[in-house]
Every structure is written in C-alpha cells, then in structure tokens.
Design a protein around this motif. Structure first.
Motif, mmCIF file in Angstrom:
data_model
loop_
_atom_site.group_PDB
_atom_site.id
_atom_site.type_symbol
_atom_site.label_atom_id
_atom_site.label_comp_id
_atom_site.label_asym_id
_atom_site.label_seq_id
_atom_site.Cartn_x
_atom_site.Cartn_y
_atom_site.Cartn_z
ATOM 1 N N GLU A 119 0.829 -1.214 0.000
ATOM 2 C CA GLU A 119 0.000 0.000 0.000
ATOM 3 C C GLU A 119 0.859 1.257 0.000
ATOM 4 O OE1 GLU A 119 -1.815 3.519 1.403
ATOM 5 O OE2 GLU A 119 -0.525 2.333 2.732
ATOM 6 N N HIS A 120 1.928 1.278 0.778
ATOM 7 C CA HIS A 120 2.825 2.437 0.801
ATOM 8 C C HIS A 120 3.494 2.620 -0.560
ATOM 9 C CE1 HIS A 120 3.090 2.172 5.444
ATOM 10 N NE2 HIS A 120 2.198 3.067 5.087
ATOM 11 N N HIS A 121 3.827 1.516 -1.210
ATOM 12 C CA HIS A 121 4.428 1.585 -2.542
ATOM 13 C C HIS A 121 3.450 2.208 -3.545
ATOM 14 C CE1 HIS A 121 8.095 -0.284 -4.421
ATOM 15 N NE2 HIS A 121 7.535 0.342 -5.426
ATOM 16 N N ILE A 122 2.199 1.759 -3.480
ATOM 17 C CA ILE A 122 1.170 2.308 -4.366
ATOM 18 C C ILE A 122 0.998 3.804 -4.109
ATOM 19 C CG2 ILE A 122 -1.314 2.286 -4.863
ATOM 20 C CD1 ILE A 122 -1.207 -0.778 -4.315
ATOM 21 N N ALA A 123 0.925 4.182 -2.831
ATOM 22 C CA ALA A 123 0.758 5.597 -2.475
ATOM 23 C C ALA A 123 1.914 6.436 -3.015
ATOM 24 C CB ALA A 123 0.641 5.752 -0.961
ATOM 25 N N ASP A 124 3.120 5.921 -2.899
ATOM 26 C CA ASP A 124 4.291 6.641 -3.415
ATOM 27 C C ASP A 124 4.204 6.777 -4.933
ATOM 28 O OD1 ASP A 124 7.003 7.803 -2.841
ATOM 29 O OD2 ASP A 124 7.619 6.179 -4.184
ATOM 30 N N ASN A 125 3.773 5.724 -5.614
ATOM 31 C CA ASN A 125 3.620 5.782 -7.071
ATOM 32 C C ASN A 125 2.610 6.845 -7.478
ATOM 33 O OD1 ASN A 125 5.448 3.707 -7.416
ATOM 34 N ND2 ASN A 125 3.918 2.141 -7.774
ATOM 35 N N VAL A 126 1.488 6.897 -6.781
ATOM 36 C CA VAL A 126 0.446 7.877 -7.116
ATOM 37 C C VAL A 126 0.982 9.293 -6.927
ATOM 38 C CG1 VAL A 126 -1.839 8.772 -6.477
ATOM 39 C CG2 VAL A 126 -1.482 6.302 -6.687
ATOM 40 N N LYS A 127 1.707 9.537 -5.836
ATOM 41 C CA LYS A 127 2.287 10.870 -5.605
ATOM 42 C C LYS A 127 3.202 11.293 -6.747
ATOM 43 C CE LYS A 127 2.571 10.444 -0.642
ATOM 44 N NZ LYS A 127 3.505 10.195 0.440
ATOM 45 N N LYS A 128 3.903 10.310 -7.311
ATOM 46 C CA LYS A 128 4.876 10.596 -8.365
ATOM 47 C C LYS A 128 4.273 10.504 -9.765
ATOM 48 C CE LYS A 128 8.694 8.963 -5.544
ATOM 49 N NZ LYS A 128 9.625 7.860 -5.275
ATOM 50 N N GLY A 129 2.996 10.171 -9.854
ATOM 51 C CA GLY A 129 2.349 10.054 -11.157
ATOM 52 C C GLY A 129 2.777 8.814 -11.922
ATOM 53 N N LEU A 130 3.257 7.800 -11.208
ATOM 54 C CA LEU A 130 3.698 6.549 -11.849
ATOM 55 C C LEU A 130 2.534 5.572 -11.934
ATOM 56 C CD1 LEU A 130 7.069 6.119 -9.897
ATOM 57 C CD2 LEU A 130 6.751 7.051 -12.198
ATOM 58 N N SER A 131 2.775 4.489 -12.632
ATOM 59 C CA SER A 131 1.793 3.418 -12.721
ATOM 60 C C SER A 131 1.480 2.898 -11.317
ATOM 61 C CB SER A 131 2.357 2.292 -13.595
ATOM 62 O OG SER A 131 1.524 1.175 -13.559
ATOM 63 N N PHE A 132 0.219 2.594 -11.089
ATOM 64 C CA PHE A 132 -0.284 2.188 -9.771
ATOM 65 C C PHE A 132 0.558 1.065 -9.154
ATOM 66 C CE2 PHE A 132 -3.951 0.793 -7.041
ATOM 67 C CZ PHE A 132 -4.231 2.024 -6.480
ATOM 68 N N PHE A 133 0.891 0.029 -9.945
ATOM 69 C CA PHE A 133 1.585 -1.151 -9.407
ATOM 70 C C PHE A 133 3.052 -1.239 -9.821
ATOM 71 C CE2 PHE A 133 -2.882 -2.643 -9.304
ATOM 72 C CZ PHE A 133 -2.964 -2.865 -7.931
ATOM 73 N N LYS A 134 3.654 -0.147 -10.241
ATOM 74 C CA LYS A 134 5.057 -0.157 -10.651
ATOM 75 C C LYS A 134 5.945 -0.389 -9.432
ATOM 76 C CE LYS A 134 8.533 2.720 -12.933
ATOM 77 N NZ LYS A 134 9.626 2.231 -12.146
ATOM 78 N N LEU A 135 6.838 -1.361 -9.544
ATOM 79 C CA LEU A 135 7.779 -1.597 -8.462
ATOM 80 C C LEU A 135 8.890 -0.563 -8.516
ATOM 81 C CD1 LEU A 135 8.052 -5.483 -8.496
ATOM 82 C CD2 LEU A 135 6.820 -4.042 -6.868
ATOM 83 N N SER A 136 9.416 -0.239 -7.357
ATOM 84 C CA SER A 136 10.462 0.774 -7.265
ATOM 85 C C SER A 136 11.676 0.368 -8.083
ATOM 86 C CB SER A 136 10.871 0.954 -5.804
ATOM 87 O OG SER A 136 12.000 1.778 -5.733
ATOM 88 N N SER A 137 12.229 1.353 -8.751
ATOM 89 C CA SER A 137 13.425 1.084 -9.550
ATOM 90 C C SER A 137 14.696 1.468 -8.805
ATOM 91 C CB SER A 137 13.344 1.835 -10.880
ATOM 92 O OG SER A 137 13.211 3.218 -10.628
ATOM 93 N N THR A 138 14.556 2.035 -7.620
ATOM 94 C CA THR A 138 15.759 2.429 -6.875
ATOM 95 C C THR A 138 15.777 1.790 -5.494
ATOM 96 O OG1 THR A 138 14.806 4.384 -5.827
ATOM 97 C CG2 THR A 138 15.719 4.696 -8.024
ATOM 98 N N ARG A 139 16.960 1.487 -5.065
ATOM 99 C CA ARG A 139 17.155 0.887 -3.750
ATOM 100 C C ARG A 139 16.727 1.866 -2.645
ATOM 101 N NH1 ARG A 139 20.632 -3.108 -1.171
ATOM 102 N NH2 ARG A 139 21.255 -2.303 0.860
ATOM 103 N N ALA A 140 17.011 3.144 -2.835
ATOM 104 C CA ALA A 140 16.683 4.149 -1.816
ATOM 105 C C ALA A 140 15.174 4.208 -1.571
ATOM 106 C CB ALA A 140 17.198 5.521 -2.233
ATOM 107 N N VAL A 141 14.380 4.151 -2.625
ATOM 108 C CA VAL A 141 12.920 4.176 -2.465
ATOM 109 C C VAL A 141 12.464 2.899 -1.768
ATOM 110 C CG1 VAL A 141 10.701 4.140 -3.690
ATOM 111 C CG2 VAL A 141 12.491 5.743 -4.382
ATOM 112 N N PHE A 142 12.963 1.752 -2.212
ATOM 113 C CA PHE A 142 12.580 0.475 -1.614
ATOM 114 C C PHE A 142 12.891 0.452 -0.117
ATOM 115 C CE2 PHE A 142 13.288 -3.882 -0.295
ATOM 116 C CZ PHE A 142 12.197 -4.554 -0.842
#
Length: 187
Positions: A119-142
């Motif tokens: 859920e936190h990943h989805i929320a972060d994606n929405v804030k950034k305008g990314l795809s709803f279920f896109k997995l993080s591409s950076t270690r820092a975000v993960f």
C-alpha cells in the motif's frame, strides 16, 4: 505538514479502534453522530465494517492532503480514484490485521508488514504520477518504504497491545510520514 498528516491518521485510528472495540458511537463521533446517521449506516454494514469506513474517510483526507503537499496541486480525477482505492485498501489492511491478531500473531504481523508495504508503494507511485503497481526502480525508495512501513507497524502493534501507549503510535506515524515525504522526493 508531517504533523498534520499524522494528526489526521492518529484520530482516524483512535476512532477506528474504539468503534471496533464496541464503544458507543456517540462517545466516539460526538456531535457528528446524528448528522451522519451513524446508527443506520452501522446497522447495515456491521460494527467492523462501519469502523473500517470511518478509518477510510480519515485516511482519504490524509492521503489527499499528502498528494497536494507532494505535487503542489489538487489531485486530478484519476488520482482521486487512485487515492480512494489505496485509502480503502489501507483501511481493509488495518481491519484484517486486527481480525488476524487473535487467530495467529505471526500471520497477523506478516500480513500487516507485506500488505502495508504494498500500500505504501502504491501511495508513493500515485504521488509521483507513476503506474499504480510499478515496483520501485531504486534501492533508496525500496529501503525508505520498508523503513517507514516498519515504523508504522511497530507503533501500531505496541498501541493495539496497550492503548495507554498512544505515544508509540504517534512516534511511529510521525516517522512514517517524515520518511514518506522524503521518499516522495526521490524519482
């Protein structure tokens, strides 16, 4: 802003747990009880469902404000639907976790960790305008999302175990929102 996000979430969680524990709606919701026709709503969806709806409303308000804070503008129609979706999801996560606690504590905490992380990943994606279920591409975000999820879980577990330790929930939530706000800056 972090204090505002946290305050909204904490009030929502306090209301949710009080209703879930069977406390009188009028004591929990105060003056808004007759206006909201709480009795009619809770008789239709049950106490547990009603508690989840109350929490979802608080989370929706919190998430809309965090979206505005992250983007500098009000959420678009698509973003509002996404925010409503993940706010509802988060409410269901809290509900399922509470139901699982007496069944199996290890299962409950594992579910809570995995589900809130998603859920936190989805929320972060929405804030950034990314795809709803896109997995993080950076270690820092993960790592940031994992740490903020763990901080929220520690606060929640301690608080649900002993409501006198609300300060631990507040601390965990403050840390969660502080990290989330900073993770949101990482592209």
């Amino acid at each position: 802003m972090v204090v505002i996000f946290t305050g909204i979430e904490i009030v929502g969680l306090i209301e949710w747990l009080a209703i879930s524990n069977g406390e009188n709606h009028t004591a929990v919701l105060g003056q808004s009880y007759p206006v909201l026709q709480v009795g009619a709503i809770s008789s239709r969806v049950g106490i547990t469902g009603f508690a989840a709806i109350v929490l979802a409303v608080f989370l929706l308000v919190e998430h809309i404000i965090t979206q505005v804070d992250a983007t500098g503008r009000f959420a678009s129609g698509k973003q509002l639907v996404e925010i409503l979706t993940f706010s509802s999801l988060e409410s269901v996560i809290w509900l399922v976790w509470l139901v699982l606690i007496p069944v199996n504590g290890i299962l409950a905490i594992t579910f809570f960790l995995v589900a809130l992380f998603v859920e936190h990943h989805i929320a972060d994606n929405v804030k950034k305008g990314l795809s709803f279920f896109k997995l993080s591409s950076t270690r820092a975000v993960f790592v940031g999302l994992l740490v903020l999820t763990i901080s929220e879980i520690i606060g929640a577990v301690v608080w649900v175990g002993n409501q006198n330790l609300l300060v631990v929930l507040v601390g965990g939530s403050l840390l969660e929102h502080y990290i989330a706000r900073n993770v949101g800056l990482i592209k």
